[in-house]
Design a protein around this motif. Sequence first.
Motif, PDB file in Angstrom:
ATOM      1  N   LYS A  66      51.409  23.629  94.930  1.00 14.98           N
ATOM      2  CA  LYS A  66      52.296  22.541  95.379  1.00 14.98           C
ATOM      3  C   LYS A  66      53.215  23.012  96.494  1.00 14.98           C
ATOM      4  N   ILE A  67      53.730  24.231  96.376  1.00 14.18           N
ATOM      5  CA  ILE A  67      54.607  24.781  97.415  1.00 14.18           C
ATOM      6  C   ILE A  67      53.842  24.939  98.723  1.00 14.18           C
ATOM      7  N   VAL A  68      52.615  25.449  98.643  1.00 13.86           N
ATOM      8  CA  VAL A  68      51.786  25.624  99.843  1.00 13.86           C
ATOM      9  C   VAL A  68      51.498  24.274 100.496  1.00 13.86           C
ATOM     10  N   TYR A  69      51.294  23.253  99.695  1.00 11.82           N
ATOM     11  CA  TYR A  69      51.080  21.899 100.228  1.00 11.82           C
ATOM     12  C   TYR A  69      52.357  21.344 100.860  1.00 11.82           C
ATOM     13  N   TYR A  70      53.488  21.639 100.229  1.00  8.56           N
ATOM     14  CA  TYR A  70      54.771  21.065 100.652  1.00  8.56           C
ATOM     15  C   TYR A  70      55.319  21.693 101.934  1.00  8.56           C
ATOM     16  N   LEU A  71      55.317  23.011 102.033  1.00  8.25           N
ATOM     17  CA  LEU A  71      56.056  23.705 103.085  1.00  8.25           C
ATOM     18  C   LEU A  71      55.651  23.322 104.508  1.00  8.25           C
ATOM     19  N   SER A 127      59.157  11.205  97.874  1.00  4.56           N
ATOM     20  CA  SER A 127      58.667  10.339  96.801  1.00  4.56           C
ATOM     21  C   SER A 127      57.222  10.685  96.464  1.00  4.56           C
ATOM     22  N   TRP A 128      56.413  10.897  97.500  1.00  6.53           N
ATOM     23  CA  TRP A 128      55.021  11.292  97.293  1.00  6.53           C
ATOM     24  C   TRP A 128      54.950  12.654  96.597  1.00  6.53           C
ATOM     25  N   MET A 129      55.787  13.592  97.039  1.00  2.00           N
ATOM     26  CA  MET A 129      55.770  14.933  96.450  1.00  2.00           C
ATOM     27  C   MET A 129      56.211  14.921  94.990  1.00  2.00           C
ATOM     28  N   LEU A 141      50.968   2.999  96.296  1.00  2.00           N
ATOM     29  CA  LEU A 141      52.208   2.270  96.017  1.00  2.00           C
ATOM     30  C   LEU A 141      52.739   2.597  94.619  1.00  2.00           C
ATOM     31  N   SER A 142      51.857   2.723  93.649  1.00  2.00           N
ATOM     32  CA  SER A 142      52.290   3.096  92.301  1.00  2.00           C
ATOM     33  C   SER A 142      52.890   4.498  92.306  1.00  2.00           C
ATOM     34  N   ALA A 143      52.234   5.415  93.037  1.00  2.00           N
ATOM     35  CA  ALA A 143      52.729   6.793  93.108  1.00  2.00           C
ATOM     36  C   ALA A 143      54.096   6.852  93.775  1.00  2.00           C
ATOM     37  N   LEU A 144      54.251   6.140  94.898  1.00  2.00           N
ATOM     38  CA  LEU A 144      55.537   6.134  95.597  1.00  2.00           C
ATOM     39  C   LEU A 144      56.612   5.453  94.756  1.00  2.00           C
ATOM     40  N   PRO A 189      62.443   6.953  92.493  1.00  2.00           N
ATOM     41  CA  PRO A 189      63.631   7.174  91.651  1.00  2.00           C
ATOM     42  C   PRO A 189      63.777   8.618  91.198  1.00  2.00           C
ATOM     43  N   VAL A 190      62.660   9.337  91.069  1.00  2.00           N
ATOM     44  CA  VAL A 190      62.752  10.755  90.711  1.00  2.00           C
ATOM     45  C   VAL A 190      63.422  11.526  91.837  1.00  2.00           C
ATOM     46  N   ALA A 191      63.008  11.241  93.087  1.00  2.00           N
ATOM     47  CA  ALA A 191      63.599  11.914  94.247  1.00  2.00           C
ATOM     48  C   ALA A 191      65.090  11.606  94.348  1.00  2.00           C
TER      49      ALA A 191
END
Length: 249
Positions: free
Chosen positions: A142-147, A175-177, A206-209, A214-216
């Motif tokens: 996830k970090i490699v995808y994010y950075l 939100s996606w992350m 749209l469901s994922a976002l 709200p988590v973000a």
Amino acid sequence: MLRGNFFRGLGYLGEGFHLIRQPGLRLFVVIPLVINTVLFGLLFYFMGGLFDNLIATAMSWLPDWPWLQALDWLFWILYGAVILLMLAFGFVIVANLIGSPFYGYLAELTEKHLTGQEVSPDDSWVTILKDTPRALWREVQKIVYYLPRAIGLLIIGLIPVVNLAAAVLWFVFNSWMMALQYVDYPADNHKVSFKALRRLLGRAQLSALGFGLPVALAAMVPVLNLVVVPAAVCGATAYWVRENGATRN
């Protein structure tokens, strides 16, 4: 074309907060909560002064144009929002690196609570320890995808005028992350690869976002960000149970 249901996605975090109060799940909420409290105290101590320096540095990079200087308050808000989002996700990354073995098991218990079915026949503490290397490797993915994507957005945020869109792009990306971060726990329990998970969430963006937004936002709020992580794990498991079937239809 975007698919999914944004408003249905919004409801999963609330369901997660309801689930963490269930007797069978509380232990695996308390342990990460203690870890997160210590971690957040250390992060707040070291990041307090750094935040002011980051804002000052970002503002100093703006061209000396009169109309830009007149809008310095707007850029302060935008840069502040971007930096807060970076710090929020940074907290999530570190918290999840430390607590990932517990969160995987919490997702497993939550799925059992929701469906009445065992995810794994072996649910001992030995299993948690045995799965720790795999759980840590998922966090590294996830970090490699994010950075690289975060760095790209940060560069966009430094370009005059274009940077006005940076805060919006950061909210969408975070939100996606957050959706990727937490739905990954039940997905990993079912041996779904991180690449396959991205495709799966992409079928209902749209469901994922809706789930991730709200988590973000909650991750940016002191104290609330301490309890949002286990709630997000439970909410993401509810997302997995219900949306996974929907995206396959």
